[in-house]
Write an enzyme that holds these catalytic residues in place. Sequence first.
Site, PDB file in Angstrom:
ATOM      1  N   LYS A   1      -2.038   5.084   8.507  1.00  0.00           N
ATOM      2  CA  LYS A   1      -1.241   5.150   7.266  1.00  0.00           C
ATOM      3  C   LYS A   1      -2.161   5.324   6.052  1.00  0.00           C
ATOM      4  CE  LYS A   1       1.403   2.332   4.058  1.00  0.00           C
ATOM      5  NZ  LYS A   1       2.092   1.092   3.721  1.00  0.00           N
TER       6      LYS A   1
ATOM      7  N   LYS B   1      -7.890   1.271  -3.181  1.00  0.00           N
ATOM      8  CA  LYS B   1      -7.564   0.871  -1.800  1.00  0.00           C
ATOM      9  C   LYS B   1      -7.790   2.024  -0.808  1.00  0.00           C
ATOM     10  CE  LYS B   1      -5.158  -1.064   1.662  1.00  0.00           C
ATOM     11  NZ  LYS B   1      -5.275  -2.339   2.299  1.00  0.00           N
TER      12      LYS B   1
ATOM     13  N   THR C   1       0.872  -1.177   0.000  1.00  0.00           N
ATOM     14  CA  THR C   1       0.000   0.000   0.000  1.00  0.00           C
ATOM     15  C   THR C   1       0.904   1.221   0.000  1.00  0.00           C
ATOM     16  OG1 THR C   1      -1.653  -1.189   1.282  1.00  0.00           O
ATOM     17  CG2 THR C   1      -1.848   1.204   1.214  1.00  0.00           C
TER      18      THR C   1
HETATM   19  P1  NAD Z   1       6.051  -5.636   7.376  1.00  0.00           P
HETATM   20  O1  NAD Z   1       6.768  -4.476   7.973  1.00  0.00           O
HETATM   21  O2  NAD Z   1       5.747  -6.833   8.219  1.00  0.00           O
HETATM   22  O3  NAD Z   1       6.850  -6.162   6.082  1.00  0.00           O
HETATM   23  C1  NAD Z   1       7.552  -5.323   5.201  1.00  0.00           C
HETATM   24  C2  NAD Z   1       8.870  -6.027   4.898  1.00  0.00           C
HETATM   25  O4  NAD Z   1       9.600  -5.240   3.945  1.00  0.00           O
HETATM   26  C3  NAD Z   1       9.763  -6.163   6.141  1.00  0.00           C
HETATM   27  O5  NAD Z   1      10.034  -7.542   6.396  1.00  0.00           O
HETATM   28  C4  NAD Z   1      11.011  -5.372   5.772  1.00  0.00           C
HETATM   29  O6  NAD Z   1      12.230  -5.957   6.282  1.00  0.00           O
HETATM   30  C5  NAD Z   1      10.963  -5.403   4.246  1.00  0.00           C
HETATM   31  N1  NAD Z   1      11.767  -4.332   3.660  1.00  0.00           N
HETATM   32  C6  NAD Z   1      11.984  -3.082   4.148  1.00  0.00           C
HETATM   33  N2  NAD Z   1      12.829  -2.419   3.325  1.00  0.00           N
HETATM   34  C7  NAD Z   1      13.130  -3.271   2.305  1.00  0.00           C
HETATM   35  C8  NAD Z   1      13.948  -3.163   1.154  1.00  0.00           C
HETATM   36  N3  NAD Z   1      14.625  -2.033   0.871  1.00  0.00           N
HETATM   37  N4  NAD Z   1      14.054  -4.249   0.334  1.00  0.00           N
HETATM   38  C9  NAD Z   1      13.368  -5.368   0.595  1.00  0.00           C
HETATM   39  N5  NAD Z   1      12.563  -5.545   1.680  1.00  0.00           N
HETATM   40  C10 NAD Z   1      12.460  -4.490   2.520  1.00  0.00           C
HETATM   41  O7  NAD Z   1       4.699  -5.038   6.765  1.00  0.00           O
HETATM   42  P2  NAD Z   1       3.388  -5.855   6.295  1.00  0.00           P
HETATM   43  O8  NAD Z   1       2.375  -5.860   7.390  1.00  0.00           O
HETATM   44  O9  NAD Z   1       3.819  -7.144   5.657  1.00  0.00           O
HETATM   45  O10 NAD Z   1       2.812  -4.840   5.192  1.00  0.00           O
HETATM   46  C11 NAD Z   1       3.370  -4.764   3.894  1.00  0.00           C
HETATM   47  C12 NAD Z   1       2.507  -3.852   3.060  1.00  0.00           C
HETATM   48  O11 NAD Z   1       1.185  -4.368   2.998  1.00  0.00           O
HETATM   49  C13 NAD Z   1       2.390  -2.423   3.595  1.00  0.00           C
HETATM   50  O12 NAD Z   1       2.437  -1.523   2.511  1.00  0.00           O
HETATM   51  C14 NAD Z   1       1.056  -2.417   4.296  1.00  0.00           C
HETATM   52  O13 NAD Z   1       0.460  -1.127   4.335  1.00  0.00           O
HETATM   53  C15 NAD Z   1       0.265  -3.362   3.415  1.00  0.00           C
HETATM   54  N6  NAD Z   1      -0.857  -4.026   4.087  1.00  0.00           N
HETATM   55  C16 NAD Z   1      -0.707  -4.559   5.328  1.00  0.00           C
HETATM   56  C17 NAD Z   1      -1.792  -5.184   5.939  1.00  0.00           C
HETATM   57  C18 NAD Z   1      -1.651  -5.802   7.310  1.00  0.00           C
HETATM   58  O14 NAD Z   1      -2.697  -6.136   7.915  1.00  0.00           O
HETATM   59  N7  NAD Z   1      -0.446  -5.993   7.823  1.00  0.00           N
HETATM   60  C19 NAD Z   1      -3.032  -5.238   5.279  1.00  0.00           C
HETATM   61  C20 NAD Z   1      -3.149  -4.716   3.990  1.00  0.00           C
HETATM   62  C21 NAD Z   1      -2.041  -4.109   3.411  1.00  0.00           C
END
Ligand code: NAD
Length: 290
Positions: free
Chosen positions: A237, A162, A87
Amino acid sequence: MQIGFIGLGNMGGPMAANLAAAGHDVAGFDPAGVTADGVTVVASAEDAAKSAEVVITMLPNGDILRSVADQIIPVMAKGAVFLDCSTVDVASARDVAAQAKDAGLSALDAPVSGGIGGAAGGTLTFMVGGDEAGFTTASPLFDIMGQKAVHCGPSGNGQAAKICNNMILGATMIVTCEAFALADKLGLDRQAMFDVVSTSSGYSWSMNAYCPAPGIGPKSPADNDYTPGFAAELMLKDLTLAQQAAETVDADTPLGTAARALYAQFVENEDGMGRDFSAMLPRLAARNRS
Ligand code: NAD
């Protein structure tokens, strides 16, 4: 299919594992050193991307997406699909897609709804912006990771869908919580209120499927002391992204603006951080009108 998966966090990890379990060859990278079942961990984002037919990114925000795009677009094979499921802001999604297209790639922005449970269970909804050819290539992967994928139009439209959806969700959750808190003070039983509203014109997903009142309606984070679920800071966010987008196109969003301000107060100045976004109910119930 040969798939690169970059960002194996709470969402990306189970999504990558589901693709591997379905028989795809998944090379994954995450700088935090996390991994996922069935995924071959590689040493860099470039290594994950260079021989992939589809590269999936699941990253925290638009700045990180832009930096990962700078790394991987030059090494991706011509005709491959860059599928971003994070997102992020609409502008980052559109800029990265343009950069990918200039390099001869297909680009899709495909943020998800459904949270960690949906990622683990393969029941996410994908809102997809980008070209038809990329959507066709990625469709079998959407079928594995999710239950529905809607093609919303050109690049950025997935992110637009979204943030519009989550602006409705944030504002609706707040007013549902307000109504329960008002009902309490009026001496109206919460169960009676649910029984009426869930079958009347005030019904919504927030009331019917994710009721913020403990012990009422189907099981929800309210029944687990407001452990997320969908954390209040993630709602903040998405509401912030909606406001950024509204500013860029000069759209009037008074309730979206108010919802963002209330979640910012809750997360940044109160005890909302780490709690489910439906914990707005105990917050409001404990307050007076002033
Ligand atoms: P998270 O923080 O658990 O995972 C993100 C991952 O990206 C981390 O493991 C981090 O180490 C990695 N990362 C950071 N910088 C990086 C880089 N330069 N190269 C490669 N990897 C890198 O977050 P999440 O909960 O998995 O969410 C991911 C996305 O999904 C976000 O944009 C969030 O808004 C969206 N989202 C989350 C949810 C939820 O319920 N968690 C629901 C819908 C959408």
